[in-house]
Write a protein that holds these residues in place. Structure first.
Motif, short mmCIF file in Angstrom:
data_model
loop_
_atom_site.label_atom_id
_atom_site.label_comp_id
_atom_site.label_asym_id
_atom_site.label_seq_id
_atom_site.Cartn_x
_atom_site.Cartn_y
_atom_site.Cartn_z
N MET A 215 31.28 1.47 -37.82
CA MET A 215 32.42 1.21 -36.75
C MET A 215 33.99 2.00 -37.16
O MET A 215 34.84 2.52 -36.24
N SER A 216 34.14 2.59 -38.15
CA SER A 216 34.55 4.09 -38.77
C SER A 216 34.05 5.30 -37.85
O SER A 216 35.25 6.16 -37.91
N HIS A 220 31.90 5.60 -29.42
CA HIS A 220 31.06 4.36 -28.42
C HIS A 220 29.74 3.76 -29.15
O HIS A 220 28.99 4.77 -29.83
N VAL A 221 29.66 2.60 -28.94
CA VAL A 221 29.07 1.44 -29.26
C VAL A 221 28.02 1.14 -28.46
O VAL A 221 28.79 0.13 -28.04
N ILE A 222 26.59 0.92 -28.43
CA ILE A 222 25.82 0.43 -27.76
C ILE A 222 24.94 -1.04 -27.83
O ILE A 222 24.25 -0.25 -29.35
N VAL A 223 24.75 -1.63 -27.91
CA VAL A 223 24.39 -2.77 -28.92
C VAL A 223 22.83 -3.11 -28.15
O VAL A 223 22.55 -3.81 -26.61
N PHE A 224 22.02 -3.06 -28.69
CA PHE A 224 20.72 -3.35 -28.27
C PHE A 224 20.26 -4.27 -28.61
O PHE A 224 20.22 -5.09 -29.92
N ASP A 225 19.62 -5.52 -27.75
CA ASP A 225 18.97 -6.90 -28.25
C ASP A 225 17.51 -7.36 -27.42
O ASP A 225 17.86 -6.70 -26.17
N ARG A 226 16.52 -7.35 -28.09
CA ARG A 226 15.26 -7.31 -27.76
C ARG A 226 15.11 -6.73 -25.78
O ARG A 226 14.52 -6.72 -25.10
N GLY A 227 15.16 -5.37 -26.85
CA GLY A 227 14.49 -4.27 -26.37
C GLY A 227 15.55 -3.83 -24.85
O GLY A 227 14.99 -2.97 -24.32
N ILE A 230 22.65 -4.30 -24.46
CA ILE A 230 23.39 -5.93 -23.42
C ILE A 230 24.68 -6.01 -23.88
O ILE A 230 25.26 -6.32 -23.25
N ALA A 231 25.56 -4.82 -24.73
CA ALA A 231 26.52 -4.50 -24.33
C ALA A 231 26.94 -3.23 -25.15
O ALA A 231 26.33 -2.91 -25.67
N GLU A 232 28.17 -2.69 -24.50
CA GLU A 232 28.71 -1.53 -25.33
C GLU A 232 30.08 -0.88 -24.81
O GLU A 232 30.57 -1.32 -24.16
N GLY A 233 30.50 0.18 -25.50
CA GLY A 233 32.00 0.10 -25.05
C GLY A 233 32.81 0.89 -26.67
O GLY A 233 31.59 1.28 -27.96
N VAL A 238 33.17 -3.45 -28.78
CA VAL A 238 31.86 -4.08 -28.66
C VAL A 238 32.44 -5.37 -29.77
O VAL A 238 31.12 -6.63 -29.73
N GLN A 239 33.19 -5.35 -30.77
CA GLN A 239 32.58 -6.42 -32.29
C GLN A 239 33.15 -7.87 -31.56
O GLN A 239 32.62 -8.41 -32.35
N SER A 240 34.14 -7.92 -30.85
CA SER A 240 34.24 -9.38 -30.27
C SER A 240 33.60 -9.75 -28.75
O SER A 240 34.43 -10.85 -28.50
N ASP A 241 33.10 -8.84 -29.22
CA ASP A 241 31.87 -9.48 -27.09
C ASP A 241 31.06 -10.64 -27.96
O ASP A 241 30.36 -10.60 -28.22
N PRO A 242 30.85 -11.72 -26.63
CA PRO A 242 30.50 -12.99 -27.87
C PRO A 242 29.29 -12.57 -26.99
O PRO A 242 27.85 -13.05 -28.46
N ARG A 243 28.26 -11.81 -26.56
CA ARG A 243 27.33 -11.57 -26.58
C ARG A 243 26.42 -10.13 -27.93
O ARG A 243 25.04 -11.07 -28.00
N VAL A 244 27.31 -9.73 -28.53
CA VAL A 244 27.41 -9.26 -29.31
C VAL A 244 26.69 -10.15 -30.60
O VAL A 244 25.94 -9.93 -31.42
N LEU A 245 27.70 -11.06 -30.20
CA LEU A 245 28.21 -12.15 -31.70
C LEU A 245 26.06 -13.08 -31.78
O LEU A 245 25.51 -13.73 -32.79
N GLU A 246 25.73 -12.97 -30.54
CA GLU A 246 25.05 -13.85 -30.52
C GLU A 246 24.06 -13.70 -30.23
O GLU A 246 22.87 -13.90 -30.95
N ALA A 247 23.64 -12.21 -30.49
CA ALA A 247 22.39 -11.35 -30.58
C ALA A 247 22.53 -10.80 -32.40
O ALA A 247 21.00 -11.75 -33.07
N TYR A 248 23.57 -10.97 -33.37
CA TYR A 248 23.41 -11.17 -34.28
C TYR A 248 23.41 -12.08 -34.78
O TYR A 248 22.71 -12.20 -35.75
#
Lengths: 251, 362
Positions: A215-216, A220-227, A230-233, A238-248
């Motif tokens: 984060m520091s 640009h952050v790209i979030v991977f889930d199951r290959g 699922i999100a980027e920005g 990214v930290q506030s994206d609900p899909r990211v919270l769900e994946a983690y």
């Protein structure tokens, strides 16, 4: 400093990259565009395919489908040494150095990659050795020049691995968990190095579990889930994206 | 200094050797030194252990013999051409064999020598089969002692060429790439080293020199039999000799060949046709692997360093010095910085992990 910054940041993107091991889809249909000249982070839960994706991009693994494009050139399925020569350097998840070679010899591997007719030119030239020493000064292990790499501490090996990658003057550097297994002081040092090198114009692509660092450091952050991504920005988005919270968190 | 003495001893050997038998044993030892040094172009630089290098020895020997007998070439023209043929044959063989690593490569190398053994035994009309192939002598007018002396110097010259080439590669950028293959092949490739081509070049150089040693042996000995030329034992001796002396060192295989070769000749002289020399070789191999995995040269230099005059490997360092040495940026003392920098820790396998550095945040 003898390291020359590359002229312009080059773009790296994948389209529909897919790789399965048996019935396990490690990476499926991953289409990712990395921002040139920026620090890109690739995050995701364990087993989300980050390292496989990484290995497909650098040619260590041949993808089943999809393509990797570097600066408009298709580099899919090229052997790893040609991808390295094209300007993509990488580190390994568990730091890998050449244990029975000295620190200086480790540095010179990246410039031993001459074409066949250049092989006969003989020994490393003084400029290469000066360049290696300057990079060792930069990462702070120049006093260990004649030590065999196996006698270095893990943190020092991480620094050596990064310096060794820089010897090849890559304009895109892929780091697989640079903060894994090192103490907080060294994490800070590696982070600073990455920022400095990025300021010189190098694109970074960092796989990392250390969220503070991600984060520091990253733009640009790209979030991977199951290959697949699922999100980027930006880190904030990214930290506030609900899909990211769900994946983690699996909520 | 030691080098000068060594060269002087080798060159004067034919004059101090008490009888032609001892001189011929000296030639055998030198031919072993040639094969072990040739093997080390592959084994030492890339870490690929070939147990089948006798294949190239046999091809060089038979190539030389057959080119003289069937084509009528002059002896040394046949020798050079046989070396060139081995080089050409090795390229496709190398491309195939180097597709695999580690134990698989060892098996492939053995299978190649076994195939050649069967071919050369079975194809008697061409190779003479088990009846042997008589190679005409290059110097028919020479008496036996003179003949031995000439070949002693010829083998010494061939060995010198190999040592010079090995030394050149060792300090070249090509050598750096090969050593990186030995240490971590994938990592080397990720740094841009075209590992496949590098390995192939090392393999071809190694095989060609082995072939030249075989051809020289054929010219000297004058009688070839597939069971001896394409012998697993010969390939195993090459490995043993190189490991014994130290594969990372220019003179390692030469030293190993001197010890193993002298030992083998001694056992054959004292115990004749018994298999004691095999038992001794096996015991020696076990001892090397257990006690000197890096070979004699590193073990001895390590001992000298330990007992000779030295900087203490544990020396007092003030906190300020430590800070300065670590570039002033890392507050954590790093053990490699104090103990490893004088190179005195050659015997330890790896630095003990620094507990401060091993905190895993995951």
């Amino acid at each position: 400093m003898t390291t020359t910054a590359p002229p312009a940041a080059r773009s790296l993107e994948t389209v529909g990259l897919t790789k399965s091991f048996g019935g396990v889809h490690a990476v499926r249909d991953a289409t990712v565009t990395f921002q040139p000249g920026k620090i890109n982070a690739l995050i995701g839960p364990n087993g989300s395919g980050k390292t496989t994706f990484f290995n497909c991009v650098t040619g260590m693994i041949k993808p089943d489908a999809g393509s990797v494009t570097f600066h408009g050139e298709d580099i899919t399925r090229r052997p790893p040494h040609r991808i390295a020569r094209a300007g993509i350097g990488r580190s390994f998840q568990l730091c890998r150095v050449f244990p029975r070679m000295t620190v200086l010899e480790n540095m010179l591997v990246a410039v031993s990659r001459s074409r066949f007719r250049e092989l006969l030119k003989g020994a490393h030239n003084p400029e290469e050795i000066d360049k290696a020493r300057a990079l060792l000064v930069r990462v702070g292990i120049d006093h260990l020049e004649n030590t065999e790499a196996r006698n270095l501490s893990y943190g020092q090996q991480k620094l050596l691995e990064l310096a060794g990658v820089l010897m090849g003057d890559p304009d895109t550097i892929m780091l697989d968990e640079p903060a894994g297994g090192v103490n907080p002081a060294l994490i800070g040092r590696i982070g600073t190095l990455v920022q400095e090198l990025n300021a010189e114009g190098r694109t970074f692509l960092v796989v990392e579990h250390n969220m503070d660092m991600v984060m520091s450091l990253s733009h640009h952050v790209i979030v991977f889930d199951r290959g697949r991504p699922i999100a980027e920005g930006t880190p904030d988005v990214v930290q506030s994206d609900p899909r990211v919270l769900e994946a983690y968190l699996g909520v | 200094m030691a080098l000068v003495v060594g060269v002087a001893l080798v060159l004067s050997f034919p004059t101090i050797a008490p009888n032609p038998y001892i001189l011929s044993a000296g030639i055998v030892v030198l031919s072993y030194a040639c094969t072990a040094t040739a093997w080390n172009f592959m084994g030492g630089f890339t870490g690929y252990v070939s147990l089948g290098h006798a294949a190239f020895f046999g091809l060089g020997a038979y190539g030389t013999g057959l080119l003289i007998r069937d084509v009528g070439l002059p002896s040394f023209a046949a020798w050079l051409l046989a070396g060139a043929l081995v080089l050409l044959i090795t390229i496709p063989v190398g491309i195939a064999a180097l597709r695999v690593r580690g134990a698989s490569f060892v098996i492939v190398s053995i299978s190649f020598v076994l195939i050649l053994l069967l071919v050369f035994q079975g194809w008697g009309s061409f190779t003479g089969g088990s009846d042997g192939l008589v190679v005409p002598r290059p110097f028919p007018d020479m008496l036996r002692p003179q003949h031995h002396e000439t070949f002693f110097y010829l083998f010494a010259a061939l060995l010198t060429v190999m040592l010079v080439v090995w030394w050149l590669i060792d300090r070249s950028r090509f050598g750096t790439g090969l050593k990186a293959v030995r240490e971590d092949e994938d990592k080397a490739q990720a740094l841009g080293v075209p590992t496949r081509n590098y390995k192939l070049v090392a393999y071809v150089v190694s095989a060609t020199f082995t072939g030249l040693a075989g051809g020289m042996y054929a010219l000297w000995f004058g009688d070839l039999d597939p069971i001896f030329q394409f012998s697993i034992m010969l390939g195993a001796y090459m490995v043993l000799m190189a490991l014994l002396g130290g594969v990372r060192h220019l003179f390692g295989p030469l030293l190993g060949a001197f010890i193993v070769g002298t030992g083998l000749e001694y056992f054959k002289l004292e115990f004749g046709d018994t298999q004691f020399h095999l038992v001794a070789a096996a015991l020696l191999l076990g001892a090397v692997v257990l006690f000197m995995p890096d070979g004699i040269i590193p073990a001895v230099t390590g001992l000298v360093r330990r007992f000779g005059p030295q900087e203490s490997s544990i020396r007092e360092v003030t906190a300020a010095e430590l800070l300065e040495r670590n570039g002033g940026t890392s507050p954590v003392p790093q053990p490699g910085a104090t103990a490893g920098s004088d190179g005195s820790r050659t015997t330890s396998e790896a630095a003990p992990p620094d507990p401060n550095d091993e905190e895993d945040p995951r």
